[in-house]
Design an enzyme around this catalytic site. Sequence first.
Site, PDB file in Angstrom:
ATOM      1  N   GLU A 225      12.820  39.788  46.944  1.00  0.00           N
ATOM      2  CA  GLU A 225      13.539  39.605  48.204  1.00  0.00           C
ATOM      3  C   GLU A 225      12.754  40.317  49.315  1.00  0.00           C
ATOM      4  O   GLU A 225      12.725  39.869  50.452  1.00  0.00           O
ATOM      5  CB  GLU A 225      14.941  40.219  48.076  1.00  0.00           C
ATOM      6  CG  GLU A 225      15.800  40.060  49.297  1.00  0.00           C
ATOM      7  CD  GLU A 225      17.246  40.437  49.046  1.00  0.00           C
ATOM      8  OE1 GLU A 225      17.845  39.944  48.071  1.00  0.00           O
ATOM      9  OE2 GLU A 225      17.781  41.252  49.836  1.00  0.00           O
TER      10      GLU A 225
ATOM     11  N   SER B  53      17.580  45.819  47.937  1.00  0.00           N
ATOM     12  CA  SER B  53      17.308  45.037  46.719  1.00  0.00           C
ATOM     13  C   SER B  53      15.869  44.536  46.732  1.00  0.00           C
ATOM     14  O   SER B  53      15.425  43.955  47.717  1.00  0.00           O
ATOM     15  CB  SER B  53      18.247  43.834  46.637  1.00  0.00           C
ATOM     16  OG  SER B  53      19.568  44.296  46.517  1.00  0.00           O
TER      17      SER B  53
ATOM     18  N   ARG C  37      19.845  34.457  51.218  1.00  0.00           N
ATOM     19  CA  ARG C  37      18.698  35.307  51.607  1.00  0.00           C
ATOM     20  C   ARG C  37      17.473  34.478  51.991  1.00  0.00           C
ATOM     21  O   ARG C  37      16.332  34.875  51.704  1.00  0.00           O
ATOM     22  CB  ARG C  37      18.315  36.274  50.480  1.00  0.00           C
ATOM     23  CG  ARG C  37      19.405  37.195  50.046  1.00  0.00           C
ATOM     24  CD  ARG C  37      19.819  38.212  51.100  1.00  0.00           C
ATOM     25  NE  ARG C  37      21.009  38.891  50.619  1.00  0.00           N
ATOM     26  CZ  ARG C  37      22.248  38.490  50.892  1.00  0.00           C
ATOM     27  NH1 ARG C  37      22.469  37.470  51.723  1.00  0.00           N
ATOM     28  NH2 ARG C  37      23.281  39.111  50.407  1.00  0.00           N
TER      29      ARG C  37
END
Length: 314
Positions: free
Chosen positions: A294, A224, A174
Amino acid sequence: MKSSTPPALERSFGSRLRYDEPLGPHTSFRIGGPAELFIAARTRDDIVDAIAGAVADGLPWLVLGRGSNVLIDEQGIRGLVIRNDASGFTIDREAGLVRCDSGARLPSVGAQTAKIGLTGLEWAVGIPGSAGGGVVMNAGAHGGCIADVLVSAEVWTNGARVIAAAREFEHAYRSSRLQRDRGMVVLGADFQLGSASPEETLARVQSFRRHRQDTQPVDPGAGSIFRNPPGHSAGALIDQAGLKGTRRGGALISPKHGNFIVNVGAATSADVRALVSLAREIVAARFGIELQPEIELIGPTGRIDASQLTPASP
Ligand SMILES: Cc1cc2nc3c(=O)[nH]c(=O)nc-3n(C[C@H](O)[C@H](O)[C@H](O)COP(=O)(O)OP(=O)(O)OC[C@H]3O[C@@H](n4cnc5c(N)ncnc54)[C@H](O)[C@@H]3O)c2cc1C
């Protein structure tokens, strides 16, 4: 935050240049104040012209994809927001090559390639972002990610359009170099996929969709909230800390999945940020683990680091 007329942007975009555009509807959270100036870019050239115009007019600028990984402040964003609607893509079935404009929707690219037996992007059907946003985030799910299939991308950097090979993006879990170098904008991305039977690829798509329906909430959110810390699941830590179902204003830590904060009724960015701070504090106190967002928190003058968030009130 009314802007005076920016001559270069007015010259390039005329009536397409919008003032005080509410950003909530351009995000999956449905949260966010107005962009001082706003352009819906339809082509790669539009994106480049919009950035050039903002630079000439001395304005800050920011490119927004599908807005599915951002939390935008109620105060909005100063300068120009370029919403990326350059969403075309072509598929060369024989070569397995997919050429996307950076605003191409990942679920469309994932579904259309799977339908004709190309494998490598089935996981993308559940990710409501753009190809460009995916390259920035190294988006992924179910064991796959953008870095596995990206060949190269066209980027705007230092005032020029160049083709950058995949390795130049320094993708990791990520993350990418693009999160550190905000002057670099993705205009297009080329993906190399493999060949499989359509039954196989469509079965994977079905099972990924079912998994999401079973495990994730449907209310507006941004997927998320936190990255998984090495060796841990952020959702499980939040669950074990007893935080599922915690509510601040219109924002809720989903009872279905601890790593999802959802907008269950006119949530503000402050409501969501309060839950982000709370989860970070409680998980740090209970497990000694620092959760890293995130999602990107965006304030009037740009991105906000999680360490700048005010401590949560009880
Ligand atoms: C229900 C739901 C489920 C999700 N599931 C997943 C998942 O399983 N896996 C996963 O990885 N993510 C998931 N996400 C998060 C999100 O969809 C991805 O991170 C996606 O890649 C973000 O793309 P975007 O176009 O929406 O980016 P945006 O949110 O619009 O932008 C994110 C950041 O990238 C920058 N950016 C966007 N486009 C460009 C560009 N062309 N060039 C340079 N910078 C750019 C923006 O300025 C911003 O800083 C989920 C989100 C939702 C709402």
